[in-house]
Enzyme design. Sequence first.
Site, PDB file in Angstrom:
ATOM      1  CG  ASN A 133      -6.567  -0.692   0.729  1.00  0.00           C
ATOM      2  OD1 ASN A 133      -5.829  -0.246  -0.159  1.00  0.00           O
ATOM      3  ND2 ASN A 133      -6.093  -1.135   1.873  1.00  0.00           N
ATOM      4  CB  CYS A 152      -0.953   0.002   1.186  1.00  0.00           C
ATOM      5  SG  CYS A 152      -2.093  -1.384   1.150  1.00  0.00           S
ATOM      6  CG  HIS A 167      -3.083   3.643   1.562  1.00  0.00           C
ATOM      7  ND1 HIS A 167      -3.535   3.226   0.331  1.00  0.00           N
ATOM      8  CD2 HIS A 167      -3.222   2.585   2.398  1.00  0.00           C
ATOM      9  CE1 HIS A 167      -3.929   1.962   0.429  1.00  0.00           C
ATOM     10  NE2 HIS A 167      -3.751   1.554   1.669  1.00  0.00           N
TER      11      HIS A 167
HETATM   12  N1  ACO Z   1     -18.803  -8.272   8.062  1.00  0.00           N
HETATM   13  C1  ACO Z   1     -19.341  -8.480   9.279  1.00  0.00           C
HETATM   14  N2  ACO Z   1     -18.614  -8.781  10.366  1.00  0.00           N
HETATM   15  C2  ACO Z   1     -17.294  -8.894  10.209  1.00  0.00           C
HETATM   16  C3  ACO Z   1     -16.653  -8.683   8.991  1.00  0.00           C
HETATM   17  C4  ACO Z   1     -17.473  -8.380   7.885  1.00  0.00           C
HETATM   18  N3  ACO Z   1     -16.965  -8.156   6.656  1.00  0.00           N
HETATM   19  N4  ACO Z   1     -15.338  -8.840   9.150  1.00  0.00           N
HETATM   20  C5  ACO Z   1     -15.138  -9.136  10.446  1.00  0.00           C
HETATM   21  N5  ACO Z   1     -16.319  -9.164  11.103  1.00  0.00           N
HETATM   22  C6  ACO Z   1     -16.566  -9.421  12.510  1.00  0.00           C
HETATM   23  C7  ACO Z   1     -15.448 -10.166  13.171  1.00  0.00           C
HETATM   24  O1  ACO Z   1     -15.561 -11.541  12.929  1.00  0.00           O
HETATM   25  C8  ACO Z   1     -15.651  -9.791  14.606  1.00  0.00           C
HETATM   26  O2  ACO Z   1     -16.671 -10.599  15.123  1.00  0.00           O
HETATM   27  P1  ACO Z   1     -16.584 -11.160  16.661  1.00  0.00           P
HETATM   28  O3  ACO Z   1     -16.580  -9.916  17.496  1.00  0.00           O
HETATM   29  O4  ACO Z   1     -17.809 -11.987  16.755  1.00  0.00           O
HETATM   30  O5  ACO Z   1     -15.292 -11.903  16.712  1.00  0.00           O
HETATM   31  C9  ACO Z   1     -16.169  -8.378  14.550  1.00  0.00           C
HETATM   32  O6  ACO Z   1     -16.635  -8.188  13.196  1.00  0.00           O
HETATM   33  C10 ACO Z   1     -15.131  -7.326  14.862  1.00  0.00           C
HETATM   34  O7  ACO Z   1     -13.923  -7.661  14.169  1.00  0.00           O
HETATM   35  P2  ACO Z   1     -12.634  -6.764  14.263  1.00  0.00           P
HETATM   36  O8  ACO Z   1     -11.589  -7.373  13.405  1.00  0.00           O
HETATM   37  O9  ACO Z   1     -12.311  -6.493  15.684  1.00  0.00           O
HETATM   38  O10 ACO Z   1     -13.180  -5.421  13.615  1.00  0.00           O
HETATM   39  P3  ACO Z   1     -12.469  -4.040  13.510  1.00  0.00           P
HETATM   40  O11 ACO Z   1     -13.276  -3.007  14.136  1.00  0.00           O
HETATM   41  O12 ACO Z   1     -11.017  -4.135  13.887  1.00  0.00           O
HETATM   42  O13 ACO Z   1     -12.539  -3.791  11.947  1.00  0.00           O
HETATM   43  C11 ACO Z   1     -11.073  -3.910  10.053  1.00  0.00           C
HETATM   44  C12 ACO Z   1     -11.908  -4.683  11.041  1.00  0.00           C
HETATM   45  C13 ACO Z   1     -12.018  -3.053   9.228  1.00  0.00           C
HETATM   46  C14 ACO Z   1     -10.339  -4.870   9.153  1.00  0.00           C
HETATM   47  C15 ACO Z   1     -10.106  -3.015  10.823  1.00  0.00           C
HETATM   48  O14 ACO Z   1      -9.381  -3.751  11.775  1.00  0.00           O
HETATM   49  C16 ACO Z   1      -9.139  -2.340   9.915  1.00  0.00           C
HETATM   50  O15 ACO Z   1      -9.489  -1.501   9.122  1.00  0.00           O
HETATM   51  N6  ACO Z   1      -7.864  -2.641  10.064  1.00  0.00           N
HETATM   52  C17 ACO Z   1      -6.847  -2.038   9.232  1.00  0.00           C
HETATM   53  C18 ACO Z   1      -6.580  -2.974   8.144  1.00  0.00           C
HETATM   54  C19 ACO Z   1      -6.473  -2.304   6.825  1.00  0.00           C
HETATM   55  O16 ACO Z   1      -7.006  -1.270   6.530  1.00  0.00           O
HETATM   56  N7  ACO Z   1      -5.768  -2.997   5.981  1.00  0.00           N
HETATM   57  C20 ACO Z   1      -5.599  -2.576   4.670  1.00  0.00           C
HETATM   58  C21 ACO Z   1      -4.277  -2.940   4.196  1.00  0.00           C
HETATM   59  S1  ACO Z   1      -3.055  -2.170   5.105  1.00  0.00           S
HETATM   60  C22 ACO Z   1      -3.207  -0.651   4.748  1.00  0.00           C
HETATM   61  O17 ACO Z   1      -3.588  -0.350   3.679  1.00  0.00           O
HETATM   62  C23 ACO Z   1      -2.903   0.269   5.795  1.00  0.00           C
END
Ligand code: ACO
Length: 323
Positions: free
Chosen positions: A280, A113, A250
């Site tokens: 993304n 990224c 980004h």
């Molecule tokens: N739909 C519904 N529920 C979901 C989904 C989905 N697509 N994905 C995960 N869940 C659930 C999980 O299973 C979890 O359930 P549980 O509580 O029963 O275990 C719950 O939602 C919460 O999951 P978390 O992973 O804690 O959710 P979070 O608030 O952290 O959001 C996310 C997840 C959006 C991936 C976040 O962590 C994030 O944005 N992280 C950064 C990652 C990123 O942006 N990566 C891109 C590449 S790197 C970069 O570009 C910087």
Amino acid sequence: MIRSVVRGFGTALPKRVLTNAELESMVDTSDEWIVQRTGIRQRYIAGEGETTASLGEGAARAALDKAGLTAADIDLIIVATSTPDNTFPATAVNIQNRLGMHHGFAFDVQAVCSGFVYAVTTADAYIRGGLAKRVLVIGAETFSRILDWTDRTTCVLFGDGAGAIVLEAQEGAGTNADRGVLTTQLRSDGAHRDKLFVDGGPSTTGTVGHLRMEGREVFKHAVGMITDVVISSFDATGFTADDIDWLVPHQANKRIIDGSAKKLGIPLEKVVVTVDQHGNTSAASIPLALAAAAGDGRIKEGDIVLLEAMGGGFTWGAVLLRW
Ligand code: ACO
């Protein structure tokens, strides 16, 4: 002093839009969850015949048009991508050929990224070192092809697309009043490899593999790493948050974008956001956002523009430039 000045910009997106509503029928997710956690409403997905090279070519042609140039005027093509058409040759060489360009040289950089920030930094070094006068810098990706479409924690986040700029050597006075790239800051730390990676490759499995991510871990590191390189950019130039006309981050997640802007003291009215439209798109996200804001007249000549990114590796970096 030679400066690398943005002379043109362009984009290309696949034809097909994939909405959150459609994703609801593919995995156990909801529009509400995706919008609330990420800010993403839709993304573009490459179809038959659309590849990283074809999208990159489209963005390159648009950037050349905008600059009033042709491929004959370009010395170097740098493509930032983690989803090349082939393991080799480089996608940059493929695009060079598609543009009918048989002089100069072309290569890819791979920093996930952060790829576009790495590619602009590389182009700037070649330009300031006198090795190239005009560089096509392209971020192009088809992440849809490395997603596990049964994994709801990753497949809802990413999209495909390409953006490009033409950087041109222009004489500057060596002060912050110059147009062009004023500072670049790059970092990486491979200790974080397992938090965001692809579980395949030519030398390990002999397969392409799928993207794997510990989303919460990535999120935890993102804001701190972004702040680190932005503060270094301020230290290098003497600028402060108040001097920034546009932050073009980004586009991974609206919460990361908002959190970084808040920590840096940059008001949200000055932040360019396209993650709602594109998802993304990894190395393509910054040039897609730049082109959106420059194309609709928000970014004007003379504006101070700050680019920043963080991604797999981890890699992170920032570019501060005057448009
Ligand atoms: N739909 C519904 N529920 C979901 C989904 C989905 N697509 N994905 C995960 N869940 C659930 C999980 O299973 C979890 O359930 P549980 O509580 O029963 O275990 C719950 O939602 C919460 O999951 P978390 O992973 O804690 O959710 P979070 O608030 O952290 O959001 C996310 C997840 C959006 C991936 C976040 O962590 C994030 O944005 N992280 C950064 C990652 C990123 O942006 N990566 C891109 C590449 S790197 C970069 O570009 C910087």
